[in-house]
Scaffold this motif. Sequence first.
Motif, PDB file in Angstrom:
ATOM      1  N   ALA A 209       0.833  -1.205   0.000  1.00 60.24           N
ATOM      2  CA  ALA A 209       0.000   0.000   0.000  1.00 60.24           C
ATOM      3  C   ALA A 209       0.865   1.251   0.000  1.00 60.24           C
ATOM      4  O   ALA A 209       0.627   2.181  -0.765  1.00 60.24           O
ATOM      5  CB  ALA A 209      -0.927  -0.014   1.199  1.00 60.24           C
ATOM      6  N   SER A 210       1.897   1.270   0.840  1.00 54.90           N
ATOM      7  CA  SER A 210       2.700   2.487   0.913  1.00 54.90           C
ATOM      8  C   SER A 210       3.507   2.683  -0.364  1.00 54.90           C
ATOM      9  O   SER A 210       3.871   3.792  -0.722  1.00 54.90           O
ATOM     10  CB  SER A 210       3.614   2.458   2.131  1.00 54.90           C
ATOM     11  OG  SER A 210       4.605   1.467   1.960  1.00 54.90           O
ATOM     12  N   LEU A 211       3.787   1.563  -1.060  1.00 53.80           N
ATOM     13  CA  LEU A 211       4.567   1.693  -2.292  1.00 53.80           C
ATOM     14  C   LEU A 211       3.675   1.960  -3.501  1.00 53.80           C
ATOM     15  O   LEU A 211       4.143   2.176  -4.595  1.00 53.80           O
ATOM     16  CB  LEU A 211       5.372   0.411  -2.526  1.00 53.80           C
ATOM     17  CG  LEU A 211       6.490   0.157  -1.511  1.00 53.80           C
ATOM     18  CD1 LEU A 211       6.997  -1.265  -1.626  1.00 53.80           C
ATOM     19  CD2 LEU A 211       7.627   1.133  -1.687  1.00 53.80           C
ATOM     20  N   GLN A 212       2.381   1.922  -3.263  1.00 55.75           N
ATOM     21  CA  GLN A 212       1.423   2.001  -4.361  1.00 55.75           C
ATOM     22  C   GLN A 212       0.955   3.407  -4.689  1.00 55.75           C
ATOM     23  O   GLN A 212       0.291   3.616  -5.687  1.00 55.75           O
ATOM     24  CB  GLN A 212       0.181   1.187  -4.001  1.00 55.75           C
ATOM     25  CG  GLN A 212       0.210  -0.245  -4.439  1.00 55.75           C
ATOM     26  CD  GLN A 212       0.093  -0.372  -5.929  1.00 55.75           C
ATOM     27  OE1 GLN A 212      -0.096   0.609  -6.625  1.00 55.75           O
ATOM     28  NE2 GLN A 212       0.230  -1.573  -6.435  1.00 55.75           N
ATOM     29  N   GLN A 213       1.244   4.356  -3.766  1.00 56.66           N
ATOM     30  CA  GLN A 213       0.644   5.658  -3.976  1.00 56.66           C
ATOM     31  C   GLN A 213       1.217   6.372  -5.182  1.00 56.66           C
ATOM     32  O   GLN A 213       2.418   6.471  -5.336  1.00 56.66           O
ATOM     33  CB  GLN A 213       0.855   6.501  -2.726  1.00 56.66           C
ATOM     34  CG  GLN A 213      -0.169   6.122  -1.667  1.00 56.66           C
ATOM     35  CD  GLN A 213       0.089   6.858  -0.379  1.00 56.66           C
ATOM     36  OE1 GLN A 213       0.823   7.831  -0.360  1.00 56.66           O
ATOM     37  NE2 GLN A 213      -0.516   6.370   0.684  1.00 56.66           N
ATOM     38  N   GLY A 214       0.338   6.854  -6.023  1.00 58.24           N
ATOM     39  CA  GLY A 214       0.779   7.570  -7.208  1.00 58.24           C
ATOM     40  C   GLY A 214       1.101   9.018  -6.875  1.00 58.24           C
ATOM     41  O   GLY A 214       0.759   9.515  -5.804  1.00 58.24           O
ATOM     42  N   ALA A 215       1.760   9.666  -7.786  1.00 59.00           N
ATOM     43  CA  ALA A 215       2.059  11.083  -7.599  1.00 59.00           C
ATOM     44  C   ALA A 215       2.293  11.694  -8.959  1.00 59.00           C
ATOM     45  O   ALA A 215       2.612  10.986  -9.924  1.00 59.00           O
ATOM     46  CB  ALA A 215       3.306  11.242  -6.744  1.00 59.00           C
ATOM     47  N   VAL A 216       2.089  13.000  -9.030  1.00 63.46           N
ATOM     48  CA  VAL A 216       2.347  13.695 -10.286  1.00 63.46           C
ATOM     49  C   VAL A 216       3.512  14.662 -10.083  1.00 63.46           C
ATOM     50  O   VAL A 216       3.554  15.397  -9.103  1.00 63.46           O
ATOM     51  CB  VAL A 216       1.103  14.483 -10.744  1.00 63.46           C
ATOM     52  CG1 VAL A 216       1.432  15.317 -11.984  1.00 63.46           C
ATOM     53  CG2 VAL A 216      -0.047  13.537 -11.041  1.00 63.46           C
ATOM     54  N   TYR A 217       4.454  14.621 -11.004  1.00 64.01           N
ATOM     55  CA  TYR A 217       5.556  15.567 -10.990  1.00 64.01           C
ATOM     56  C   TYR A 217       5.414  16.477 -12.196  1.00 64.01           C
ATOM     57  O   TYR A 217       5.471  16.016 -13.335  1.00 64.01           O
ATOM     58  CB  TYR A 217       6.893  14.825 -11.030  1.00 64.01           C
ATOM     59  CG  TYR A 217       7.077  13.943  -9.822  1.00 64.01           C
ATOM     60  CD1 TYR A 217       7.617  14.458  -8.646  1.00 64.01           C
ATOM     61  CD2 TYR A 217       6.664  12.615  -9.840  1.00 64.01           C
ATOM     62  CE1 TYR A 217       7.766  13.666  -7.520  1.00 64.01           C
ATOM     63  CE2 TYR A 217       6.805  11.804  -8.725  1.00 64.01           C
ATOM     64  CZ  TYR A 217       7.348  12.340  -7.561  1.00 64.01           C
ATOM     65  OH  TYR A 217       7.480  11.554  -6.457  1.00 64.01           O
ATOM     66  N   LEU A 218       5.189  17.720 -11.910  1.00 67.94           N
ATOM     67  CA  LEU A 218       5.077  18.715 -12.979  1.00 67.94           C
ATOM     68  C   LEU A 218       6.470  19.296 -13.161  1.00 67.94           C
ATOM     69  O   LEU A 218       6.977  20.005 -12.290  1.00 67.94           O
ATOM     70  CB  LEU A 218       4.076  19.785 -12.538  1.00 67.94           C
ATOM     71  CG  LEU A 218       3.823  20.933 -13.486  1.00 67.94           C
ATOM     72  CD1 LEU A 218       3.228  20.454 -14.788  1.00 67.94           C
ATOM     73  CD2 LEU A 218       2.870  21.941 -12.828  1.00 67.94           C
ATOM     74  N   VAL A 219       7.093  18.940 -14.271  1.00 66.35           N
ATOM     75  CA  VAL A 219       8.524  19.191 -14.403  1.00 66.35           C
ATOM     76  C   VAL A 219       8.837  20.090 -15.595  1.00 66.35           C
ATOM     77  O   VAL A 219       8.399  19.834 -16.711  1.00 66.35           O
ATOM     78  CB  VAL A 219       9.271  17.848 -14.571  1.00 66.35           C
ATOM     79  CG1 VAL A 219      10.749  18.078 -14.843  1.00 66.35           C
ATOM     80  CG2 VAL A 219       9.096  16.985 -13.341  1.00 66.35           C
ATOM     81  N   GLY A 220       9.606  21.109 -15.361  1.00 66.70           N
ATOM     82  CA  GLY A 220      10.075  21.976 -16.436  1.00 66.70           C
ATOM     83  C   GLY A 220      11.250  21.316 -17.137  1.00 66.70           C
ATOM     84  O   GLY A 220      12.214  20.921 -16.492  1.00 66.70           O
ATOM     85  N   ALA A 221      11.162  21.181 -18.453  1.00 61.46           N
ATOM     86  CA  ALA A 221      12.209  20.485 -19.206  1.00 61.46           C
ATOM     87  C   ALA A 221      13.193  21.465 -19.843  1.00 61.46           C
ATOM     88  O   ALA A 221      14.081  21.069 -20.577  1.00 61.46           O
ATOM     89  CB  ALA A 221      11.590  19.604 -20.281  1.00 61.46           C
ATOM     90  N   GLY A 222      13.011  22.761 -19.563  1.00 61.42           N
ATOM     91  CA  GLY A 222      13.933  23.736 -20.139  1.00 61.42           C
ATOM     92  C   GLY A 222      13.625  24.001 -21.601  1.00 61.42           C
ATOM     93  O   GLY A 222      12.671  23.464 -22.161  1.00 61.42           O
ATOM     94  N   PRO A 223      14.462  24.823 -22.237  1.00 65.24           N
ATOM     95  CA  PRO A 223      14.145  25.305 -23.578  1.00 65.24           C
ATOM     96  C   PRO A 223      14.431  24.325 -24.715  1.00 65.24           C
ATOM     97  O   PRO A 223      14.186  24.662 -25.869  1.00 65.24           O
ATOM     98  CB  PRO A 223      15.024  26.551 -23.715  1.00 65.24           C
ATOM     99  CG  PRO A 223      16.118  26.371 -22.735  1.00 65.24           C
ATOM    100  CD  PRO A 223      15.619  25.504 -21.635  1.00 65.24           C
ATOM    101  N   GLY A 224      14.947  23.137 -24.443  1.00 65.64           N
ATOM    102  CA  GLY A 224      15.097  22.184 -25.544  1.00 65.64           C
ATOM    103  C   GLY A 224      16.413  21.439 -25.541  1.00 65.64           C
ATOM    104  O   GLY A 224      16.484  20.295 -25.952  1.00 65.64           O
ATOM    105  N   ASN A 225      17.470  22.077 -25.065  1.00 61.05           N
ATOM    106  CA  ASN A 225      18.765  21.420 -25.027  1.00 61.05           C
ATOM    107  C   ASN A 225      18.845  20.531 -23.779  1.00 61.05           C
ATOM    108  O   ASN A 225      18.689  21.020 -22.668  1.00 61.05           O
ATOM    109  CB  ASN A 225      19.841  22.510 -24.988  1.00 61.05           C
ATOM    110  CG  ASN A 225      21.233  21.954 -25.042  1.00 61.05           C
ATOM    111  OD1 ASN A 225      21.494  20.866 -24.556  1.00 61.05           O
ATOM    112  ND2 ASN A 225      22.126  22.709 -25.636  1.00 61.05           N
ATOM    113  N   PRO A 226      19.077  19.212 -23.946  1.00 60.71           N
ATOM    114  CA  PRO A 226      19.044  18.323 -22.782  1.00 60.71           C
ATOM    115  C   PRO A 226      20.048  18.694 -21.699  1.00 60.71           C
ATOM    116  O   PRO A 226      19.824  18.416 -20.527  1.00 60.71           O
ATOM    117  CB  PRO A 226      19.377  16.949 -23.367  1.00 60.71           C
ATOM    118  CG  PRO A 226      19.367  17.084 -24.830  1.00 60.71           C
ATOM    119  CD  PRO A 226      19.346  18.519 -25.213  1.00 60.71           C
TER     120      PRO A 226
END
Length: 464
Positions: free
Chosen positions: A214-231
């Motif tokens: 159960a504790s390993l099952q919880q989902g989550a959302v990460y809203l992540v900025g990927a920057g302008p295009g260059n990895p």
Amino acid sequence: MDYFPLFLDLHQQRSLIVGGGEVALRKARMLLAAGTQLHVIAPDLVAELAQFAAEDKIMHTARTFLADDVIGHRVVIAATNDRAVNRLVFDACEQRGILVNVVDDPALCRFIVPSMVDRSPLQIAISTGGQAPVLARLIRARIEAWLPHGYGTLARLAGNLRDAVKQKFGDDERARRRFWEVALDGPAAERALAGDEVGATQSLQTTLAAADSASLQQGAVYLVGAGPGNPDLLTFRALRLMQKADVVLYDNLVSPAILELVRRDAERIYVGKKADNHALPQEEINRLLVKLAQQGKTVLRLKGGDPFIFGRGGEEIEELAENGVSFEVVPGITSAAGASCYAGIPLTHRDYAQSVTFVTGHRRAGEIELDWPRLTNPNETIVIYMGVKQAPRICEQLIAHGRTADTPVAIVQQATTPQQKTVIGTLSTLPHLIEAAGIKPPALIIVGNVVTLADKLAWRKSQA
Ligand code: SAH
């Protein structure tokens, strides 16, 4: 992909080397390390190979090669300096479907041998597909220096615990993976890296005992900025989360080079979004994020630039908050910062601009118009996002409200990527220049006297 990478289990398998010189010796050492039963065919052997034969580490046949010699071997390496013999070996293997490598002759190779970082059981293989072996070795040296030796130990200890983990979580693959993510990134890893095997083992066992599905099952959302295009401009946090996600939602602004870095088996969902062309309406994206997280998934919402700058990131997490889904927001380099640095246009400068304003040029019917009178200060830089289509109107309005027609303006397309293109002009010439240069979104418009600095400060050759 020019080659399919794989790791062969050669234990108790027969392998053959044709040739008895120094190159054959190097290959023999490598194959023996992989536990193979090694057969060497060559009229003569260098001293060390002869020693191997004397000690029964290899089987030696002292004569020239015959085509049928390859039968019964898993892999064959030809290491003679006679091209005709090498060719014969290759043909013999090809006919019988046996994996063959002719040293330094890519055309006669069914497999190639990568450069390798060996922290067995952890192994990292590096290949340039035969194009630049020296580069592969340089990269290998870097990884050697960077990768702590303790990771080999950690991999071995994890291997010892695999059955116990399987037993505990059964078929719940996601819980298993979560467990490993937590365990291998926590105190056990630190212990192993510090060379404390006993402590690392104990720590892994404690983590396993305490973890429950159960504790390993919880989902989550990460809203992540990927920057302008260059990895290269991703944050470490972004990269770590990209490696961890079960599912990734991305749109046009996220470059293919960045998507490449997402965990291979993560599900990828394209949600579109160009100015007027939404693959999924915003409300559906919001709902989808909630749904996926409620299924217990680690959801990565990757956004170009920074999620909170003209990214509608606020709307997406509002819905998450309302539904009690756990979330985190990771900043990214906004494209204004990327374009500014990569085009050599500081957004503020003591002599030219004391402030900078970010505005959006995109406007749909019914949305509020920009506050033009507030954008006329000559000592302020304006950065306009989503302004390509509206450029003529924007330039016209700025002039109408008091910016002079010769105010310097730059437009930077696909900033920070290899396709970056910069065009410089003035408020009066920009619309024409955009058209002449064929500028397309994504591009940013920078307005103000700071643009003149590009003459001196543009450090990156980009197409004009
Ligand atoms: N959240 C993003 C902006 C999203 S709005 C950020 O912080 O950058 C989309 C606009 O961003 C595009 O129309 C364009 O104006 C700008 N943009 C994004 N990436 C860009 C890039 N690599 N080069 C130039 N402009 C870019």
